[in-house]
Write an enzyme that holds these catalytic residues in place. Sequence first.
Site, short mmCIF file in Angstrom:
data_model
loop_
_atom_site.label_atom_id
_atom_site.label_comp_id
_atom_site.label_asym_id
_atom_site.label_seq_id
_atom_site.Cartn_x
_atom_site.Cartn_y
_atom_site.Cartn_z
N ASP A 17 5.53 -3.57 -4.01
CA ASP A 17 4.15 -3.94 -3.64
C ASP A 17 4.14 -5.23 -2.82
O ASP A 17 3.39 -6.17 -3.13
CB ASP A 17 3.28 -4.10 -4.89
CG ASP A 17 3.50 -2.99 -5.91
OD1 ASP A 17 3.62 -1.83 -5.49
OD2 ASP A 17 3.54 -3.28 -7.11
N GLU A 197 -4.33 4.12 -3.66
CA GLU A 197 -4.17 2.74 -4.14
C GLU A 197 -3.51 1.91 -3.05
O GLU A 197 -3.15 2.40 -1.98
CB GLU A 197 -3.33 2.71 -5.43
CG GLU A 197 -1.88 3.15 -5.22
CD GLU A 197 -1.05 3.17 -6.50
OE1 GLU A 197 -1.62 3.17 -7.59
OE2 GLU A 197 0.20 3.21 -6.38
#
Length: 324
Positions: A17, A197
């Site tokens: 991420d 997401e």
Amino acid sequence: MSTNREYNNPLIEQRADPWVYKHTDGYYYFTASVPEYDRIEVRRATSIEGLSEAEPVVVWRKYESGPLSANIWAPEIHYINGKWYIYFAAARTTETKEGLFDHRMYVLENASANPLEGRWTEKGQMKTAWESFALDATTFEHKGIHYYVWAQKDPDIDGNSNLYISAMANGWTLTGPQTMIATPEYPWEVIGFKVNEGAAVLKRGGRIFMTFSASATDHNYCMGLLTADEDSDLLDAASWTKHPEPVFQTCEENGQYGPGHNSFTVDEHGRDVLIYHARNYKEIEGDPLYDPNRHTRAQRLHWKEDGTPDFGVPVKDGRDRSDH
């Protein structure tokens, strides 16, 4: 130095991420999920490549118990109105209920010029319309308005998370309507889990491009793209169009699996760079979430003649030779 900058991938190992932000002070700031999911680190360097050697500074650690005690995920660092903010998700437990974690979104603030120094204060939970699974917040400014984009579970919609947008009153408070702009609908978005997401925003040529990630976090993880006109009402779901195919996905030939949860930055010459994580193997033992080898990677982002981003494919590990 060659103007065709090459990146030695993986740029940073075991950092998922990834978020890279280039500030006006000339530094690139980096934060990401660490494999232990127990802390938030920030590092900085004067070049993208320099981030691989930069010393990480722990700016916050999880609590022993309570809502900020488990699975610290996907921090992003932003600079808004003269202060630094870190947006991240945290949970009370690593357990799931009906397949969902119990994450909520939180905010840290730092008034120092250099966010590796000074004090990070907790501004609390970013409150949205529901108390439900929420994570992967990002923020961007457009025409003087700061927008917040995040992934959340609507109790009335089947699946794990949809994407939402809202205006911000300040760095830690939403204001006005909260609009769903994407929900998992195509086959490539619903493998393993129904997931949209990890949004990231890029503005160019009169359009706003928003990438996001879809499906389970194994080799099926991939990136999609939403597009809006810069003059449209960004809080109107009709302003956003989803590309029907993934724009960035596993490339077995190059040994890159499950690329996603990206961010955008620019190189030293102002050219767009895609930052993302991927694994270099397909077979994962156990839960993919606890496999630590999602590594941060960087590669040049090119543009098509029609003005849309050309993501290409995830390049092989080693030197990125895609710029000849």
